[in-house]
Scaffold this motif. Sequence first.
Motif, short mmCIF file in Angstrom:
data_model
loop_
_atom_site.label_atom_id
_atom_site.label_comp_id
_atom_site.label_asym_id
_atom_site.label_seq_id
_atom_site.Cartn_x
_atom_site.Cartn_y
_atom_site.Cartn_z
N LEU A 171 0.84 -1.19 0.00
CA LEU A 171 0.00 0.00 0.00
C LEU A 171 0.88 1.25 0.00
O LEU A 171 1.73 1.43 0.88
CB LEU A 171 -0.89 -0.03 1.24
N GLN A 172 0.68 2.10 -0.99
CA GLN A 172 1.50 3.30 -1.12
C GLN A 172 1.03 4.38 -0.14
O GLN A 172 -0.10 4.32 0.38
CB GLN A 172 1.44 3.81 -2.55
N PRO A 173 1.85 5.39 0.14
CA PRO A 173 1.48 6.46 1.07
C PRO A 173 0.13 7.09 0.74
O PRO A 173 -0.17 7.36 -0.43
CB PRO A 173 2.62 7.47 0.91
N GLY A 174 -0.69 7.28 1.76
CA GLY A 174 -2.00 7.87 1.58
C GLY A 174 -3.08 6.86 1.22
O GLY A 174 -4.26 7.21 1.17
N GLY A 175 -2.71 5.61 1.00
CA GLY A 175 -3.68 4.59 0.61
C GLY A 175 -4.38 3.97 1.80
O GLY A 175 -3.87 3.97 2.92
N ARG A 176 -5.57 3.43 1.53
CA ARG A 176 -6.34 2.75 2.57
C ARG A 176 -6.88 1.44 2.01
O ARG A 176 -7.42 1.39 0.91
CB ARG A 176 -7.50 3.62 3.06
N LEU A 177 -6.75 0.37 2.80
CA LEU A 177 -7.24 -0.95 2.42
C LEU A 177 -8.21 -1.43 3.49
O LEU A 177 -7.87 -1.42 4.67
CB LEU A 177 -6.06 -1.92 2.29
N SER A 178 -9.41 -1.84 3.08
CA SER A 178 -10.41 -2.38 4.00
C SER A 178 -10.76 -3.80 3.58
O SER A 178 -10.96 -4.05 2.38
CB SER A 178 -11.68 -1.52 3.99
#
Length: 379
Positions: A171-178
Amino acid sequence: MKHDPYSLTELIRNEEFIAWVMHPDELSDRKWRAFLDKHPGKRKTVESAREYVILLAKDTGRHQPTQKQSDRMWSIVESHMHNETPQTAEQEPVFKTTRGHGWRWARVAASAALILSIGSVSYWFYYKKADGPLQEAAVREEINSADIIQKYNDTDKPMTVLLQDGSSVVLQPGGRLSYSEGANRKRREVTLTGRAFFEIVKNKQKPFLVYSYGLATKVLGTSFTIDASSENKDIKVEVRTGTVSVFSINNLDNSQKEAALDKPELEGVTLNHDQRIAFSKESGKIIPLPAAVAASSDKDVSKQQFVFDETPVSEVFRILESAYNVRIVYDREKLGGCPLNATLIGQPFKEKLEVICNALDAQYELADNRITILGKGCK
């Protein structure tokens, strides 16, 4: 307690906010960017609300409850919210809060209460009284919301997320994974905002799906990059290895959506090695893109070749540390000079470690982003 018009609960039940998340345009983007510039402390709340809207939207059907059912659902939700005082001039929101009586908004509001652990007993009691599609949807809603895991990368470096099935996501900076995890799930599903590189373990019985702003990316096992950054008008999908399919779920009703997601085969627009597409958030159209120019990079995991030919293990570990932003601890004197011959393109991070350790007759231990390699030396 003063009423906060920008709380998670308020945002995910607001029609203007949901419209911006699902169908952003230049005007709404400008409005919300200005809001975030003025209130940077609300950025995480806005991102969380965006994720919940996306998660819930993919599970909402076209069935509508009666006016009486909607009113009762709202009554249950609002009875468990904190007491609100009239908002001051400084608290004036960028939108007007409205009580939508449609199925979609009632479910979002009720789910907000569940997510926040507010009134969950009343939520479940009332929904069990519902008939037909309403009750079935409530069961799915509770399952989907109860064990959601969220990973947000608020650093300036990549973050490696290891999923329960062995797949890895950078996950790159600023990314969100749910995502949710459970052995009994028939699909492996995640929701992405931002940019991430996926390396997915093959499983034909359980397809892997990534949802981003109405786009579904479906794979059985492969590696690919998705760029679903909020500031971009398009979502880009680029395949590194294997095959993926992409299709819009915005205009599908619940039964059509379930049928498309459950099919074991890939459908929609199919992408193979090095192929790319752009998906317009506004129009929902999928447009092929020319192949990207291949360029190896130690720091970008999606560009790393992971091909080793008599490569010293010390160099192999350096490349892995840089690509996945992890720390690898090992005995340099015993293991550092051991040569490795392996092609590890597209393999999830754990599989890479297993191949390397097998070659070294070693074992590895994982603890957060620290990997310890235990071995006696070269075979």
